[in-house]
Design an enzyme around this catalytic site. Structure first.
Site, PDB file in Angstrom:
ATOM      1  CG  ASN A 201      -1.703   1.249   1.393  1.00  0.00           C
ATOM      2  OD1 ASN A 201      -1.758   2.078   0.475  1.00  0.00           O
ATOM      3  ND2 ASN A 201      -2.339   1.430   2.539  1.00  0.00           N
TER       4      ASN A 201
ATOM      5  CE  LYS B 221      -0.114   3.152   4.805  1.00  0.00           C
ATOM      6  NZ  LYS B 221       0.003   3.244   6.247  1.00  0.00           N
TER       7      LYS B 221
ATOM      8  CG  HIS C  46      -5.786   2.027   5.107  1.00  0.00           C
ATOM      9  ND1 HIS C  46      -5.327   2.921   6.047  1.00  0.00           N
ATOM     10  CD2 HIS C  46      -4.811   1.101   4.953  1.00  0.00           C
ATOM     11  CE1 HIS C  46      -4.111   2.544   6.436  1.00  0.00           C
ATOM     12  NE2 HIS C  46      -3.775   1.441   5.786  1.00  0.00           N
TER      13      HIS C  46
ATOM     14  CD  GLU D 271      -2.823   5.441   6.761  1.00  0.00           C
ATOM     15  OE1 GLU D 271      -2.806   5.484   5.517  1.00  0.00           O
ATOM     16  OE2 GLU D 271      -1.905   4.909   7.434  1.00  0.00           O
TER      17      GLU D 271
ATOM     18  CD  GLU E 240      -3.449  -2.369   7.235  1.00  0.00           C
ATOM     19  OE1 GLU E 240      -2.397  -2.662   6.674  1.00  0.00           O
ATOM     20  OE2 GLU E 240      -4.015  -1.262   7.094  1.00  0.00           O
TER      21      GLU E 240
ATOM     22  N   GLY F 264       2.674   2.112  10.868  1.00  0.00           N
ATOM     23  CA  GLY F 264       3.669   3.165  10.733  1.00  0.00           C
ATOM     24  C   GLY F 264       4.380   3.508  12.027  1.00  0.00           C
TER      25      GLY F 264
ATOM     26  CB  SER G 171       5.305  -2.113  11.947  1.00  0.00           C
ATOM     27  OG  SER G 171       4.924  -0.778  12.239  1.00  0.00           O
TER      28      SER G 171
END
Ligand code: 13P
Length: 247
Positions: A9, A11, A94, A96, A166, A172, A211
């Protein structure tokens, strides 16, 4: 037998030039053919990346889509537009997007249905926050996301969905969930799918994301219910992405 699937991904990273450099770096190396490798690229780079991937086994994915085919939705991209570019996968929901763009289980559900109706395979993301985990609510939160996100999706369609677990606190941050914790949640998700769809749960691929790096992928992939990884940071370096696919 579930084919392992490693998806990058990217991003909001990589101009077209950077994207081509990365894809060419990946292409120039030997990839394990028994693993499905996917790159989920920004909209602006899809067309060029698609051309660069021609003749390889690497699959093309997007990171989001609207559920409508067209209309007055300024700034959005529709499933028809992705289909035209022969996009095979699309990340949906996702964290985010849930966090910064107000996506809800309801919009996730609409997007999943629309993707499936257009022959695009959704990679559906679920996962809890640190507070939810610490309050022992992780399973409840994730189950809710699965049940609501998959509302009214048929048994026939379900096999075209990939689920990505996730945990938000692992994205991250360099903090990976332990392979046992990651597997326990992936197993729990599979059981939830079992409650909704029965034995088909054994065919559904469930990825872990958060991660994932070349040094922890093997341990994660050895677990019973982890069938792949959805990778952010480490998918931006060709050598690392290749190492992940070749775990
Ligand atoms: P990182 O691999 O950078 O933690 O990102 C995970 C992720 O959000 C993939 O979708």
């Amino acid at each position: 037998m579930r084919t392992p699937i490693i998806a990058g991904n990217w991003k909001m990273n990589n101009t077209i030039k950077d994207a081509l450099e990365l894809v060419n770096g990946i292409k120039s190396q030997e990839l394990n053919k028994d693993v499905e490798a996917v790159v989920c690229v920004p909209f602006t780079a899809i067309r060029d990346v698609k051309e660069a991937l021609d003749g390889t086994n690497i699959k093309l994915g997007a990171q989001n889509m609207h559920w409508e085919e067209n209309g007055a939705y300024t700034g959005e991209v529709s499933p028809l537009m992705l289909k035209e570019l022969e996009v095979e996968y699309c990340i949906i929901g996702h964290s985010e997007r849930r966090q910064y763009f107000n996506e809800t289980d309801d919009t996730v559900n609409k997007k999943i249905k629309s993707a499936l109706a257009h022959g695009i395979k959704p990679i559906v993301c679920v996962g809890e926050t640190l507070e939810e985990r610490e309050a022992q609510k992780a399973e409840e939160v994730v189950k809710n996301q699965v049940v609501k996100g998959f509302k009214d999706i048929s048994e026939e369609d379900i096999e075209n969905i990939v689920i990505a677990y996730e945990p938000i606190w692992a994205i991250g941050t360099g903090k990976t969930a332990s392979s046992d914790d990651a597997n326990a949640m992936c197993k729990f998700i599979r059981e939830t799918i079992g409650e909704l769809y029965g034995d088909i749960k054994e065919n559904i691929r469930i990825q872990y994301g958060g991660s994932v790096k070349p040094n922890n992928i093997k341990e994660l992939m050895e677990k019973s219910d982890i069938d792949g990884a959805l990778v952010g940071g480490a998918s931006l370096k060709s050598d690392d992405f290749v190492k992940l696919v070749n775990y």
